[in-house]
Design a protein around this motif. Structure first.
Motif, PDB file in Angstrom:
ATOM      1  N   UNK A  51     -64.658   2.388  15.568  1.00  0.00           N
ATOM      2  CA  UNK A  51     -65.398   1.878  16.740  1.00  0.00           C
ATOM      3  C   UNK A  51     -66.822   1.454  16.374  1.00  0.00           C
ATOM      4  N   UNK A  52     -67.195   1.613  15.083  1.00  0.00           N
ATOM      5  CA  UNK A  52     -68.533   1.236  14.646  1.00  0.00           C
ATOM      6  C   UNK A  52     -69.559   2.340  14.776  1.00  0.00           C
ATOM      7  N   UNK A  53     -69.140   3.527  15.214  1.00  0.00           N
ATOM      8  CA  UNK A  53     -70.070   4.654  15.323  1.00  0.00           C
ATOM      9  C   UNK A  53     -70.364   5.191  13.925  1.00  0.00           C
ATOM     10  N   UNK A  83     -56.969  12.791  11.745  1.00  0.00           N
ATOM     11  CA  UNK A  83     -56.277  11.555  12.127  1.00  0.00           C
ATOM     12  C   UNK A  83     -57.171  10.629  12.945  1.00  0.00           C
ATOM     13  N   UNK A  84     -58.094  11.207  13.715  1.00  0.00           N
ATOM     14  CA  UNK A  84     -59.011  10.391  14.517  1.00  0.00           C
ATOM     15  C   UNK A  84     -59.952   9.564  13.643  1.00  0.00           C
ATOM     16  N   UNK A  85     -60.089   9.950  12.372  1.00  0.00           N
ATOM     17  CA  UNK A  85     -60.967   9.220  11.453  1.00  0.00           C
ATOM     18  C   UNK A  85     -60.217   8.153  10.640  1.00  0.00           C
TER      19      UNK A  85
END
Length: 174
Positions: A51-53, A83-85
């Protein structure tokens, strides 16, 4: 305006997260360093998620595992968090790279340099470099795209960072 590939603040991509490894939050990481474990030694590191964070990373712990590394990261302690990364990129500033040995170059430093042959024919600018397995290749974009072997002194006769120029021994019609 040309990109200054040697800008000390320019970010250098060192690795990509491919998801979870196991159930304790370890990550499968593709390292773009040589050797691949060198990724674990750089500091500071910045993680940029899909997401660009961004977030600054603490020390990474890891080891080789098949193709890539298995890495533990502070704050990632479950399979779901790992997994979120997936797809996140790991960067370091250009200034954290050690100086290359004489006659060696960081690929990123060559990007954006103008390429001329021995007769002064301008081929274009280095877009990127890649490895074919047999040799490293410099992709030059100009009137057409050229894939030139990055082999010194056979094909690449000089690299002049001050003039932002690479000279090659290459036929413009090839």
């Amino acid at each position: 305006m040309a990109v200054d590939s040697q800008n000390p603040e320019r970010r250098i991509l060192l690795g990509k997260i491919h998801g979870a490894f196991g159930v304790r939050g370890e990550l499968r990481v593709e390292s773009f360093t040589d050797p691949e474990t060198a990724l674990l030694k750089y500091s500071p590191l910045t993680l940029v998620d899909a997401m660009g964070r961004e977030r600054v990373l603490g020390t990474l712990r890891g080891k080789p595992a098949g193709k890539g590394l298995t890495v533990s990261m502070e704050g990632v302690d479950s399979k779901e968090a790992a997994d979120a990364l997936r797809g996140a990129m790991i960067y370091t500033p250009r200034s954290s790279l050690p100086p290359p040995a004489p006659g060696e170059y960081y690929w990123v430093d060559l990007e954006g340099l103008d390429v001329y042959n021995l007769d002064g024919v301008h081929f274009g600018r280095v877009a990127y470099l890649t490895s074919t397995g047999a040799n490293d290749v410099m992709v030059v974009e100009g009137d057409r795209e050229r894939w030139l072997p990055f082999k010194t002194p056979d094909y690449v006769t000089s690299v002049d960072f001050d003039a932002r120029r690479i000279t090659v021994d290459w036929d413009p019609d090839f």
